[in-house]
Structures are given as structure tokens and as C-alpha cells.
Scaffold this motif. Structure first.
Motif, PDB file in Angstrom:
ATOM      1  N   PHE A   1       0.828  -1.205   0.000  1.00  0.00           N
ATOM      2  CA  PHE A   1       0.000   0.000   0.000  1.00  0.00           C
ATOM      3  C   PHE A   1       0.863   1.257   0.000  1.00  0.00           C
ATOM      4  N   ALA A   2       1.869   1.290   0.896  1.00  0.00           N
ATOM      5  CA  ALA A   2       2.713   2.475   1.017  1.00  0.00           C
ATOM      6  C   ALA A   2       3.463   2.753  -0.279  1.00  0.00           C
ATOM      7  N   SER A   3       4.031   1.725  -0.878  1.00  0.00           N
ATOM      8  CA  SER A   3       4.836   1.929  -2.089  1.00  0.00           C
ATOM      9  C   SER A   3       3.981   2.375  -3.270  1.00  0.00           C
ATOM     10  N   VAL A   4       2.768   1.837  -3.388  1.00  0.00           N
ATOM     11  CA  VAL A   4       1.919   2.196  -4.527  1.00  0.00           C
ATOM     12  C   VAL A   4       1.390   3.617  -4.386  1.00  0.00           C
ATOM     13  N   ILE A   5       0.963   4.004  -3.181  1.00  0.00           N
ATOM     14  CA  ILE A   5       0.431   5.366  -3.037  1.00  0.00           C
ATOM     15  C   ILE A   5       1.569   6.393  -3.081  1.00  0.00           C
ATOM     16  N   GLU A   6       2.770   6.007  -2.644  1.00  0.00           N
ATOM     17  CA  GLU A   6       3.927   6.901  -2.810  1.00  0.00           C
ATOM     18  C   GLU A   6       4.239   7.114  -4.280  1.00  0.00           C
ATOM     19  N   ALA A   7       4.077   6.069  -5.093  1.00  0.00           N
ATOM     20  CA  ALA A   7       4.321   6.200  -6.534  1.00  0.00           C
ATOM     21  C   ALA A   7       3.343   7.183  -7.178  1.00  0.00           C
ATOM     22  N   SER A   8       2.210   7.419  -6.513  1.00  0.00           N
ATOM     23  CA  SER A   8       1.232   8.398  -6.994  1.00  0.00           C
ATOM     24  C   SER A   8       1.409   9.759  -6.327  1.00  0.00           C
ATOM     25  N   HIS A   9       2.625   9.997  -5.787  1.00  0.00           N
ATOM     26  CA  HIS A   9       3.017  11.302  -5.244  1.00  0.00           C
ATOM     27  C   HIS A   9       2.402  11.617  -3.884  1.00  0.00           C
ATOM     28  N   ALA A  10       2.018  10.601  -3.129  1.00  0.00           N
ATOM     29  CA  ALA A  10       1.643  10.834  -1.729  1.00  0.00           C
ATOM     30  C   ALA A  10       2.898  10.768  -0.876  1.00  0.00           C
ATOM     31  N   GLU A  11       2.857  11.429   0.262  1.00  0.00           N
ATOM     32  CA  GLU A  11       3.972  11.423   1.207  1.00  0.00           C
ATOM     33  C   GLU A  11       3.565  10.526   2.377  1.00  0.00           C
ATOM     34  N   VAL A  12       4.319   9.466   2.616  1.00  0.00           N
ATOM     35  CA  VAL A  12       3.922   8.435   3.582  1.00  0.00           C
ATOM     36  C   VAL A  12       4.890   8.389   4.749  1.00  0.00           C
ATOM     37  N   TYR A  13       4.316   8.296   5.961  1.00  0.00           N
ATOM     38  CA  TYR A  13       5.125   8.163   7.172  1.00  0.00           C
ATOM     39  C   TYR A  13       4.578   6.999   8.001  1.00  0.00           C
ATOM     40  N   HIS A  14       5.490   6.191   8.528  1.00  0.00           N
ATOM     41  CA  HIS A  14       5.127   5.112   9.440  1.00  0.00           C
ATOM     42  C   HIS A  14       5.335   5.613  10.869  1.00  0.00           C
ATOM     43  N   THR A  15       4.346   5.372  11.720  1.00  0.00           N
ATOM     44  CA  THR A  15       4.400   5.919  13.065  1.00  0.00           C
ATOM     45  C   THR A  15       3.640   5.013  14.022  1.00  0.00           C
ATOM     46  N   SER A  16       3.477   5.462  15.256  1.00  0.00           N
ATOM     47  CA  SER A  16       2.784   4.669  16.269  1.00  0.00           C
ATOM     48  C   SER A  16       1.528   5.392  16.735  1.00  0.00           C
ATOM     49  N   ALA A  17       0.714   4.683  17.523  1.00  0.00           N
ATOM     50  CA  ALA A  17      -0.557   5.244  17.982  1.00  0.00           C
ATOM     51  C   ALA A  17      -0.355   6.466  18.867  1.00  0.00           C
ATOM     52  N   ASP A  18       0.730   6.502  19.611  1.00  0.00           N
ATOM     53  CA  ASP A  18       0.986   7.634  20.505  1.00  0.00           C
ATOM     54  C   ASP A  18       1.740   8.771  19.820  1.00  0.00           C
ATOM     55  N   ALA A  19       2.556   8.431  18.821  1.00  0.00           N
ATOM     56  CA  ALA A  19       3.496   9.410  18.261  1.00  0.00           C
ATOM     57  C   ALA A  19       2.972  10.179  17.062  1.00  0.00           C
ATOM     58  N   TRP A  20       1.887   9.714  16.424  1.00  0.00           N
ATOM     59  CA  TRP A  20       1.520  10.323  15.146  1.00  0.00           C
ATOM     60  C   TRP A  20       1.144  11.811  15.256  1.00  0.00           C
ATOM     61  N   PRO A  21       0.460  12.288  16.321  1.00  0.00           N
ATOM     62  CA  PRO A  21       0.156  13.728  16.338  1.00  0.00           C
ATOM     63  C   PRO A  21       1.409  14.610  16.362  1.00  0.00           C
ATOM     64  N   ALA A  22       2.426  14.223  17.162  1.00  0.00           N
ATOM     65  CA  ALA A  22       3.661  15.008  17.213  1.00  0.00           C
ATOM     66  C   ALA A  22       4.393  14.943  15.875  1.00  0.00           C
ATOM     67  N   LEU A  23       4.390  13.758  15.243  1.00  0.00           N
ATOM     68  CA  LEU A  23       5.016  13.631  13.934  1.00  0.00           C
ATOM     69  C   LEU A  23       4.315  14.521  12.915  1.00  0.00           C
ATOM     70  N   LEU A  24       2.991  14.547  12.967  1.00  0.00           N
ATOM     71  CA  LEU A  24       2.244  15.394  12.034  1.00  0.00           C
ATOM     72  C   LEU A  24       2.593  16.863  12.226  1.00  0.00           C
ATOM     73  N   ALA A  25       2.705  17.313  13.475  1.00  0.00           N
ATOM     74  CA  ALA A  25       3.082  18.704  13.728  1.00  0.00           C
ATOM     75  C   ALA A  25       4.446  19.006  13.120  1.00  0.00           C
ATOM     76  N   GLU A  26       5.375  18.069  13.270  1.00  0.00           N
ATOM     77  CA  GLU A  26       6.723  18.254  12.717  1.00  0.00           C
ATOM     78  C   GLU A  26       6.696  18.316  11.198  1.00  0.00           C
ATOM     79  N   VAL A  27       5.945  17.415  10.584  1.00  0.00           N
ATOM     80  CA  VAL A  27       5.866  17.373   9.112  1.00  0.00           C
ATOM     81  C   VAL A  27       5.232  18.655   8.584  1.00  0.00           C
ATOM     82  N   MET A  28       4.162  19.098   9.223  1.00  0.00           N
ATOM     83  CA  MET A  28       3.498  20.310   8.755  1.00  0.00           C
ATOM     84  C   MET A  28       4.392  21.532   8.897  1.00  0.00           C
ATOM     85  N   GLN A  29       5.124  21.630   9.995  1.00  0.00           N
ATOM     86  CA  GLN A  29       6.039  22.757  10.164  1.00  0.00           C
ATOM     87  C   GLN A  29       7.141  22.723   9.120  1.00  0.00           C
TER      88      GLN A  29
END
Length: 219
Positions: A43-71
Motif C-alpha cells: 500500500f505504502a509503495s503504490v500510493i507513494e508512486a502516486s506522489h503521496a507522502e507516507v510516514y510510518h508511526t505509532s498510535a501515541d506518536a503520530w500527532p507530534a510527527l504530524l506537527a513536525e511534518v506540517m512545520q
């Protein structure tokens, strides 16, 4: 007998006289079957090939990761649904961060939020019903709390995917979730940012929807 009738008779005679041959057997198509890790990676490789940006994360860490990516992308605001699990989690987590983009709740009728959706936020956050490994597609199941407009109008769409909801194919998803008994009025399959091409096949992003797609796969 005129010429056309003679030609027709000759053609039919040759067809009738031709030896009969067996119709070749077509191999039966089998849908792909992946194990859990292969499914998510596919799934990750195919949607990345369509120009999506994919990050693997955990249930606790994803909000902080999202803040970092957006900044990092210079995205200063995020529309979220405060009545959803993901919306509540990101609001709680960002409240503890020293720096985070501004949160804009979807908490009013669309008539009052339309201008904000189009011009007032940098990104919109939505959950996903599932994801499809074979085609690299997100499956959105819009609701009154988190309508389709949140993933359609902001220039960047952020989607949260639980790894355990990734399935092999659309057919598997429809059967496993009993769609025949509970189809909503609007199921959306998203396989990358909005894109279109003109007659010269020049590809443009963001014409009919978000120009960027950020996918957070939560393991």
C-alpha cells in the motif's frame, strides 16, 4: 444472384467449411494475497508512486510527527473534526507541544465554514475506513462530523491509516465489512493528490482537490 449476394454466400460457405477449433481456456484470475507486512508495504509503495507522502508511526506518536511534518512544509493550520477519535487525539497532543500549527475545528454548518475550508486552512485531517494494498488507495467514509469537504477543499489532505485496516483488494474490503448491508451515500477512494492532464498530457496537481497528500500509517 448479384455480386454482393454471391460474395456473401461464398463467405458463409468458407466459414461453414472451416475446421472447428477449441476455444482456448482462459486462466482464472486470482486476487493477490499478502501477509500483514507485505500488505502495508505494498500500500505504502503504490500510493507513494502516486506522489503521496507516507510516514510510518505509532498510535501515541503520530500527532507530534504530524506537527513536525506540517512545520517542515510551512503549513500553519489544520482543520480537524473535534468529535472524532483522531480529532480529539491531535487536539490533546498539540496542546502539550511548544510549537504546533493552529487547529481549526469543523464545528459549525458548512455554510459558515466554506470560506475557511477553501482559503483559511493549510490542511485538513481525516480518518480512513481502510486502505487497499493492490491499488494504493485510501477508503474514506465521510460522516456528518467529518464530511467529504474536509479532504477535498483544503490544499493539503492528511489521512490517518491504521495498519490493521489495510486489506488486499477492494473486493476483500466490501465482503469483510458487509458493505451490501451498510453502504453509505458516499464512499471515496483516494489514490494520491488531485491530478489532471491537458490534451498534451501535461500533469497538474490540485486542480480538482488537494495538491498534496500526507498519509500517516499507524502501527
Amino acid at each position: 444472384m448479384n455480386n454482393s449476394a454471391t460474395a456473401r454466400a461464398n463467405i458463409l460457405a468458407r466459414l461453414k467449411a472451416a475446421p472447428r477449433t477449441a476455444v482456448p481456456e482462459r486462466p482464472e484470475w486470482q486476487p493477490p494475497v499478502y501477509d500483514a507486512d507485505e500488505r502495508v508495504n505494498r500500500f505504502a509503495s503504490v500510493i507513494e508512486a502516486s506522489h503521496a507522502e507516507v510516514y510510518h508511526t505509532s498510535a501515541d506518536a503520530w500527532p507530534a510527527l504530524l506537527a513536525e511534518v506540517m512545520q517542515r512544509h510551512g503549513l500553519d493550520s489544520l482543520m480537524y473534526a473535534p468529535g472524532t477519535v483522531d480529532g480529539q487525539q491531535v487536539a490533546t497532543a498539540w496542546g502539550t507541544l511548544e510549537q504546533a500549527p493552529a487547529l481549526v475545528p469543523y464545528d459549525r454548518p458548512v455554510e459558515e465554514l466554506k470560506d475557511t475550508l477553501v482559503n483559511g486552512v493549510a490542511a485538513g485531517l481525516t480518518a480512513t475506513r481502510a486502505a487497499i494494498a493492490e491499488t494504493g488507495s485510501l477508503v474514506l467514509w465521510p460522516t456528518a462530523e467529518e464530511p467529504r469537504l474536509m479532504s477535498l477543499l483544503p490544499p493539503v489532505h492528511v489521512a490517518v491509516v491504521r495498519a490493521e485496516t489495510v486489506v488486499d483488494t477492494l473486493a476483500v474490503l466490501m465482503a469483510s465489512q458487509h458493505w451490501a448491508q451498510q453502504m453509505p451515500t458516499n464512499v471515496v477512494l483516494v489514490s494520491g493528490p488531485s491530478k489532471t492532464a491537458d490534451i498534451e498530457q501535461t500533469l497538474a496537481y490540485g486542480v480538482h482537490g488537494p495538491k498534496e497528500l500526507i498519509v500517516l500509517i499507524v502501527h
